[in-house]
Design a protein around this motif. Structure first.
Motif, mmCIF file in Angstrom:
data_model
loop_
_atom_site.group_PDB
_atom_site.id
_atom_site.type_symbol
_atom_site.label_atom_id
_atom_site.label_comp_id
_atom_site.label_asym_id
_atom_site.label_seq_id
_atom_site.Cartn_x
_atom_site.Cartn_y
_atom_site.Cartn_z
ATOM 1 N N PRO A 188 42.664 18.524 16.157
ATOM 2 C CA PRO A 188 43.932 18.763 15.458
ATOM 3 C C PRO A 188 44.219 17.697 14.403
ATOM 4 C CG PRO A 188 44.193 19.131 17.806
ATOM 5 C CD PRO A 188 42.834 18.524 17.629
ATOM 6 N N THR A 245 40.005 23.627 12.755
ATOM 7 C CA THR A 245 40.514 22.306 13.146
ATOM 8 C C THR A 245 40.279 22.062 14.632
ATOM 9 O OG1 THR A 245 42.700 23.338 13.409
ATOM 10 C CG2 THR A 245 42.273 22.145 11.349
ATOM 11 N N PRO A 246 38.997 21.989 15.051
ATOM 12 C CA PRO A 246 38.735 21.719 16.467
ATOM 13 C C PRO A 246 39.366 20.398 16.923
ATOM 14 C CG PRO A 246 36.754 21.460 15.134
ATOM 15 C CD PRO A 246 37.757 22.104 14.264
ATOM 16 N N ALA A 260 43.211 28.424 11.638
ATOM 17 C CA ALA A 260 41.997 29.194 11.907
ATOM 18 C C ALA A 260 41.907 30.315 10.880
ATOM 19 C CB ALA A 260 42.010 29.764 13.324
ATOM 20 N N THR A 270 47.045 22.672 13.081
ATOM 21 C CA THR A 270 45.874 23.523 13.284
ATOM 22 C C THR A 270 45.886 24.701 12.314
ATOM 23 O OG1 THR A 270 46.996 24.891 14.943
ATOM 24 C CG2 THR A 270 45.766 22.974 15.749
ATOM 25 N N THR A 315 38.122 35.014 15.042
ATOM 26 C CA THR A 315 39.021 33.912 14.703
ATOM 27 C C THR A 315 38.235 32.607 14.741
ATOM 28 O OG1 THR A 315 40.939 35.090 15.597
ATOM 29 C CG2 THR A 315 41.135 32.707 15.330
ATOM 30 N N VAL A 316 38.059 31.989 13.578
ATOM 31 C CA VAL A 316 37.219 30.795 13.438
ATOM 32 C C VAL A 316 38.128 29.574 13.340
ATOM 33 C CG1 VAL A 316 35.376 29.690 12.134
ATOM 34 C CG2 VAL A 316 35.545 32.202 12.199
ATOM 35 N N ASN A 317 38.062 28.700 14.322
ATOM 36 C CA ASN A 317 38.898 27.505 14.359
ATOM 37 C C ASN A 317 38.385 26.484 13.341
ATOM 38 O OD1 ASN A 317 40.580 25.398 14.962
ATOM 39 N ND2 ASN A 317 39.812 25.058 17.033
ATOM 40 N N THR A 345 45.378 32.067 11.073
ATOM 41 C CA THR A 345 46.164 31.918 12.297
ATOM 42 C C THR A 345 46.689 30.501 12.347
ATOM 43 O OG1 THR A 345 44.891 33.580 13.508
ATOM 44 C CG2 THR A 345 46.117 31.966 14.805
ATOM 45 N N ARG A 350 40.583 34.188 10.080
ATOM 46 C CA ARG A 350 40.258 35.444 10.758
ATOM 47 C C ARG A 350 39.264 36.255 9.933
ATOM 48 N NH1 ARG A 350 45.874 35.716 11.265
ATOM 49 N NH2 ARG A 350 45.970 37.670 10.080
ATOM 50 N N GLY A 391 49.559 27.604 14.128
ATOM 51 C CA GLY A 391 50.197 27.280 15.394
ATOM 52 C C GLY A 391 51.673 27.660 15.390
#
Length: 339
Positions: free
Chosen positions: A97, A94-95, A63, A61, A90-92, A126, A65, A128
């Motif tokens: 994984p 990898t919705p 994200a 993953t 915080t923009v993900n 960010t 920032r 994991g």
């Protein structure tokens, strides 16, 4: 003990005694594994079009920032570019994984210009638990494209990322950036000087700056030195009433400035695609060659442009138009890189 303290202080002052710096957290803007391509400010804001960051990361993953709302594009593992619109915090990315292992990430922000006022401040990644970043292999050479909205990708699907400079840079596997702005002229014009009654930002004056903004600081050209610089400017000067003598003077001066800042680059000056200023552009190249610059060339683009199929408004290339232009120009860039 006091004597040792005094000696240590003296050594520190002389720069002899090194103090270990704290480890930099993976994914922070200061992470040395993150490569910033193009002109970025010290606050991690990309300037001009076509600036981007790239980094490798491990795990499943990642994200991005952000402080406030912005649009940006990103690609993971060299895949298709995805656009994140009006995002913040915080923009993900990898919705779903990823598979465990090593991955790559490229991020490019929408340039903040004109009526668009997004908050393009990169605040880090960010990752994991247990994940880390790693440095990607850096291409040996880079290419810089200088121009206006055509070079910036105005009206193209992904803007700078759909434009002919980006396509060529990616095809050739080089670093690349676009020192370009929609509406830019060659000459700097006030509203009073323009026949349109509006000012025009002139790349002749602003090429050396960190950004196109008034009072922007000078760019540190030691940050990177492109192997090739492609200049494609002049479309907007026609509409603002610049005359032939002034254009030639300005173009010759711009080529001189580009050479001074990039002493080892090969410079390609393009006949703008719609054909205006062809004689003046070519003569400016001859002027520079006569002054001793043997690594500046004129590229005749006659026959490259078909407004009916390559543009929606007759001036700005659509996606197909950019692909055509990239195909036409790429051999010249490849030859210049090889040279």
């Amino acid at each position: 003990m006091r004597f040792r303290t005094i000696i240590a202080t003296v050594l520190l002052t002389l720069g002899v005694l090194a103090v270990p710096s704290p480890a930099l957290a993976a994914g922070e803007p200061t992470d040395p594994n993150i490569e910033y391509v193009g002109r970025w400010s010290s606050t991690y804001v990309p300037q001009w079009a076509g600036a981007y960051l790239r980094v490798g990361f491990t795990g499943t993953t990642v994200a991005l920032r952000q402080r406030n709302t912005i649009d940006f594009w990103y690609s993971i593992d060299g895949g298709a570019y995805r656009k994140a619109t009006n995002v913040s915090g915080t923009v993900n990315l990898t919705p779903t994984p990823l598979a465990a292992g090593r991955h790559t990430l490229l991020v490019s922000y929408r340039i903040v210009a004109g009526s668009y006022t997004g908050d393009a401040i990169f605040q880090g990644l960010t990752l994991g638990a247990g994940q880390s970043t790693y440095k990607l292999a850096k291409p040996a050479k880079g290419v810089e494209f200088v121009g206006d909205s055509i070079t910036a990708g105005y009206t193209a699907t992904n803007m700078a990322l759909s434009a002919y400079p980006w396509i060529i840079g990616e095809n050739l596997g080089t670093q690349h950036t676009q020192i370009a702005l929609s509406g830019a002229c060659l000459r700097e014009l006030t509203a009073a000087q323009s026949t349109r009654g509006i000012r025009c930002y002139g790349l002749e004056n602003r090429y050396t700056r960190m950004s196109f903004n008034d009072n922007a600081p000078e760019w540190n050209f030691n940050r990177y030195q492109p192997a090739v610089v492609i200049v494609n400017i002049g479309t907007n000067d026609t509409g603002h009433g610049v005359n032939s003598t002034d254009f030639r003077t300005g173009y010759t001066n711009l080529l001189r400035i580009v050479r001074e800042r990039n002493p080892y680059a090969r410079i390609l000056a393009l006949r703008i695609f719609k054909g205006s200023w062809a004689a003046e552009t070519r003569q400016s190249v001859l002027d520079r060659q006569a002054a001793g610059d043997t690594r500046v060339s004129y590229v005749d683009t006659t026959g490259w442009w078909d407004g009916a199929t390559m543009s929606g408004d007759g001036t700005h290339p659509n996606d197909h138009g950019h692909q055509v232009l990239a195909t036409k120009l790429q051999p010249f860039v490849a030859t210049a890189l090889a040279g």
